[in-house]
Scaffold this active site. Sequence first.
Site, PDB file in Angstrom:
ATOM      1  N   HIS A 133     -12.769 -17.205  48.734  1.00 59.42           N
ATOM      2  CA  HIS A 133     -13.347 -15.930  48.318  1.00 59.42           C
ATOM      3  C   HIS A 133     -13.565 -16.013  46.806  1.00 59.42           C
ATOM      4  CE1 HIS A 133     -10.976 -14.331  51.978  1.00 59.42           C
ATOM      5  NE2 HIS A 133     -12.179 -14.743  52.338  1.00 59.42           N
ATOM      6  N   GLU A 163     -11.795 -14.159  43.869  1.00 57.61           N
ATOM      7  CA  GLU A 163     -10.350 -14.360  43.699  1.00 57.61           C
ATOM      8  C   GLU A 163     -10.120 -15.527  42.740  1.00 57.61           C
ATOM      9  OE1 GLU A 163      -8.951 -14.639  47.750  1.00 57.61           O
ATOM     10  OE2 GLU A 163      -9.896 -12.728  48.248  1.00 57.61           O
ATOM     11  N   GLU A 182      -1.074 -15.849  48.387  1.00 56.91           N
ATOM     12  CA  GLU A 182      -1.751 -14.669  47.851  1.00 56.91           C
ATOM     13  C   GLU A 182      -1.155 -14.288  46.500  1.00 56.91           C
ATOM     14  OE1 GLU A 182      -4.345 -13.208  49.057  1.00 56.91           O
ATOM     15  OE2 GLU A 182      -4.413 -13.788  51.190  1.00 56.91           O
TER      16      GLU A 182
END
Length: 374
Positions: free
Chosen positions: A166, A169, A335
């Site tokens: 992504h 990010e 994450e």
Amino acid sequence: MLITSHFDSGNIEVVDLKDPSNVRLRIKKDHKSDFFQWFHFRVSGARDLDCRFVIENAADAAYADGWDDYQVCASYDRENWFRVATDYKDGELVWAIEPEQDSLYFAYFAPYSMERHADLIADVAASPLVRTSVLGHTLDGQDMDLVEVGHGAEGRKKIWLIGRQHPGETMAEWWMEGAFDFLLDDDNPVARALLDKAHFHIVPNMNPDGSKRGHLRTNATGINLNREWKDATMKRSPEVYLVRKKMQETGVDFHLDAHGDEDLPYNFVAGFEGVPSVTKKQLDLLDRYQSLLCGLSPDFQREHGYPVDAPGTSDLRKSADYVAETFGCLAMTLEMPFKDNADLPDAEWGWSPERCRYLAHACLTALAQMVDEL
């Protein structure tokens, strides 16, 4: 005063610029997609003006809940990104500042341009431990860079690190910088010992097209790459197709996919617990890795994260699930926050490129402590 975003990773639409105290803006959608949240733009001619910026369509962003407690990133030199007090109310994202210089940049998170990516590849290629190659090309014709680090793959564990599926990010590629800093440091005994046992395959940027276009989540044709791993094609998702093909050639013993989370102000791991063929060994390795990482970095925790998938319910279109199922190995999604780490906050910088790099050091140290178990 002027606002521009016609540059690498830029994204903003100016609605009204007549009054510096009420600048009205909108974030543009990813091409051929409804996803949007990433912004990056330059304000010039604003020195000593009382400026107030309003993003009008914040409530319609992909992860609108992520605006709560979020602070905009700003920089004069494009190297040091500090936080600006920000409010999210009535569906709008609002911040005010009196710039100290004529030129000032704002972004959702510290940007990582394709130009910096090119510099990164050129820099690491100078190491005798590194071999670089191009797996193929994206839909926009950009190179898909692969960096191998080590003394050769034969007899060593095959470690795969990928990031930035992504593109918005960007913390994922800052993390990659930290990984290279760790592995290529001749004075780092942990790295030297790790490279005696492991060979690294690293894709620092899985989505060059989305990165350059200023997308949040998709490639050049609006495809979310982290939903392509099961059925990737060169027509829709060459980025995944090419990396997956190389993985099939090399095998995988450990896989980490670096991401960012818009909402949760923590660093955490999402595993593969729900894949059909999951084994006790895989689950034990996942538990051990996270436990080691908690002990190595105060920036990592296990209390907050995504719900664990029930047995047999994993989505094999996602990289960690696909790799864990296909290769029977330890695979995970890391994450990192767009906001700050709520467990160890920093009011001025928030979660930052520097902390991404340090977290990478801890991640690789944890790997070094259990590489023999893979």
